[in-house]
Scaffold this motif. Structure first.
Motif, PDB file in Angstrom:
ATOM      1  N   ARG A   1      37.980  39.288  44.604  1.00 27.25           N
ATOM      2  CA  ARG A   1      38.958  40.298  45.015  1.00 27.25           C
ATOM      3  C   ARG A   1      38.269  41.501  45.648  1.00 27.25           C
ATOM      4  N   ASP A   2      37.131  41.921  45.085  1.00 24.79           N
ATOM      5  CA  ASP A   2      36.460  43.119  45.587  1.00 24.79           C
ATOM      6  C   ASP A   2      35.760  42.894  46.921  1.00 24.79           C
TER       7      ASP A   2
ATOM      8  N   SER B   1      39.680  51.927  49.555  1.00 27.82           N
ATOM      9  CA  SER B   1      38.960  51.064  48.637  1.00 27.82           C
ATOM     10  C   SER B   1      39.877  50.781  47.455  1.00 27.82           C
ATOM     11  N   ASN B   2      39.307  50.168  46.428  1.00 30.11           N
ATOM     12  CA  ASN B   2      40.074  49.867  45.233  1.00 30.11           C
ATOM     13  C   ASN B   2      40.049  51.030  44.244  1.00 30.11           C
TER      14      ASN B   2
ATOM     15  N   TRP C   1      40.779  51.317  40.394  1.00 33.14           N
ATOM     16  CA  TRP C   1      41.066  50.508  39.216  1.00 33.14           C
ATOM     17  C   TRP C   1      41.342  51.380  37.994  1.00 33.14           C
TER      18      TRP C   1
ATOM     19  N   TYR D   1      44.894  47.014  42.514  1.00 32.82           N
ATOM     20  CA  TYR D   1      45.151  45.578  42.647  1.00 32.82           C
ATOM     21  C   TYR D   1      46.466  45.197  41.976  1.00 32.82           C
TER      22      TYR D   1
ATOM     23  N   SER E   1      32.437  39.155  42.917  1.00 28.05           N
ATOM     24  CA  SER E   1      33.864  39.332  42.634  1.00 28.05           C
ATOM     25  C   SER E   1      34.675  39.060  43.894  1.00 28.05           C
TER      26      SER E   1
ATOM     27  N   ASP F   1      29.475  47.906  44.532  1.00 29.14           N
ATOM     28  CA  ASP F   1      29.750  47.731  43.107  1.00 29.14           C
ATOM     29  C   ASP F   1      30.803  48.742  42.673  1.00 29.14           C
ATOM     30  N   TRP F   2      31.201  48.650  41.411  1.00 30.28           N
ATOM     31  CA  TRP F   2      32.200  49.562  40.858  1.00 30.28           C
ATOM     32  C   TRP F   2      31.551  50.869  40.443  1.00 30.28           C
TER      33      TRP F   2
ATOM     34  N   LEU G   1      35.767  51.224  43.807  1.00 27.47           N
ATOM     35  CA  LEU G   1      34.772  50.311  44.379  1.00 27.47           C
ATOM     36  C   LEU G   1      34.103  51.057  45.522  1.00 27.47           C
TER      37      LEU G   1
END
Length: 357
Positions: free
Chosen positions: A177-178, A259-260, A262, A334, A175, A235-236, A141
């Motif tokens: 979660r994001d 950050s995330n 995924w 996550y 989103s 954004d992703w 992210l």
């Protein structure tokens, strides 16, 4: 009597025809047949020419069905109305499916390409030892910026988004979660926190960001950014790669503070039936040449290091989508949170969206 016999024969012909049609329909929907592989995947998430190549080499026919959310896929498998042999859930969903006993463990003795994958993409908390999953694609992210409006290096951290000069200039992906997640990171907190006061603090900080938010949208965010409708977006990385391909003024940055991270991974759901086809496909997709071709088609980052080495130099050395080790060390995957905590994330995000109006 002849008429009766003729009518009877006619009925038998119709019944036989319907039976054949029904069998063909079932096969087209991935319900029957020994030489098939029933694959459930995200839309446009595999190179069609690779599917044809696999079919030609292996003799197995691939029945491909797509889904648009982890939750929709989970529900179909849980209800038992499918015959999927393989599917491609995200990291938190793998953990959820594992807890719900919806996954079949991998037989590592039948896998020939596990050594091709980078160590940093294996043995993740959602699947220790890769007992159930093989990484398919991964990403992050981050922040997309347009150099027509934003100078390179001007936005490098999450906190930069709160600067008053970006009023009404930021697009956010829809989103919970994001968006709550990057606010949590900006506060030095975990993106998987279950602490209600901490989540309230993250939401409070988002409320301070509200004047800078131009819109909260889903897929439309790509079109807006490509058409220079906004200077900034969150954004992703996969979506960002499509934006960058459509507008040379766009850039993507992953804040170094965290950050995330995924993952989408291949797993065998409990509905699986065609195990020879399953392992033939897993090994086919683990081959570096095939994984590299798939990465070039989809545009997402490959966890297959040997495949990455086959990608164009400009792609494999692109720090926007293959961050350096220091940045990677601060990324968080996550976790599968309880329904109560997920509900809290969603409620706070909804309040934020309402507040900015």
């Amino acid at each position: 009597m002849k008429r009766l016999i003729s009518l009877t024969v006619g009925i038998l012909v119709v019944v036989l025809g319907l039976a054949i049609w029904s069998q063909q329909l079932q096969q087209s929907q991935g319900a029957t047949g020994d030489k098939v592989l029933n694959l459930a995947n995200w839309g446009d998430y595999i190179d069609p020419s690779l599917v044809k190549k696999f079919e030609k080499q292996s003799g197995y026919h691939v029945n491909l069905e797509t889904f648009d959310s982890n939750e929709a896929m989970f529900t179909k498998i849980q209800q038992g109305g499918t015959s999927y042999d393989l599917t491609v859930p995200s990291e938190y969903m793998i953990e959820k499916m594992r807890k719900a006993n919806l996954l079949v463990p991998l037989d590592h003795s039948k896998l020939t390409g596990l050594n091709n994958y980078g160590a940093r993409y294996m043995n993740q908390p959602f699947d220790p030892g890769n007992k159930y999953s093989i990484p398919y694609f991964w990403g992050t992210l981050g922040i997309v910026y347009n150099d027509k409006f934003i100078k390179p290096g001007e936005v490098k951290h999450w906190d930069d988004l709160w600067h008053t000069k970006y009023r009404d200039q930021i697009m956010l992906i829809d989103s919970a979660r994001d968006i709550l997640g990057f606010s949590l990171v900006s506060l030095g907190k975990s993106m998987n926190t279950t602490d209600a006061p901490t989540l309230q603090a993250a939401k409070g900080k988002l409320d301070q960001l509200a004047p800078n938010v131009k819109a909260i949208v889903a897929d439309e965010i790509k079109m807006y950014m490509i058409e220079n409708e906004a200077p900034l977006a969150v954004d992703w990385s996969g979506e960002a790669s499509e934006m960058l391909a459509g507008n040379s003024h766009l850039h993507y940055v992953v804040p170094s503070e965290g950050s995330n991270l995924w993952f989408d991974s291949l797993v065998i759901p409990k509905t699986a039936k065609h195990y020879k086809a399953i392992y033939a496909f897993l090994n086919f997709m683990s081959q570096p040449k095939n994984a590299a071709q798939n990465a070039e088609y989809v545009g997402y980052a490959t966890p297959n290091n040997k495949a990455k080495a086959l990608l164009p130099k400009a792609v494999r050395n692109d720090r926007q989508f293959y961050p350096d080790a220091q940045t990677m060390s601060h990324l968080q995957t996550y976790e599968d949170l309880s329904p109560k905590t997920v509900g809290l994330y969603n409620d706070l995000f909804l309040e934020f969206k309402m507040y900015r109006k």
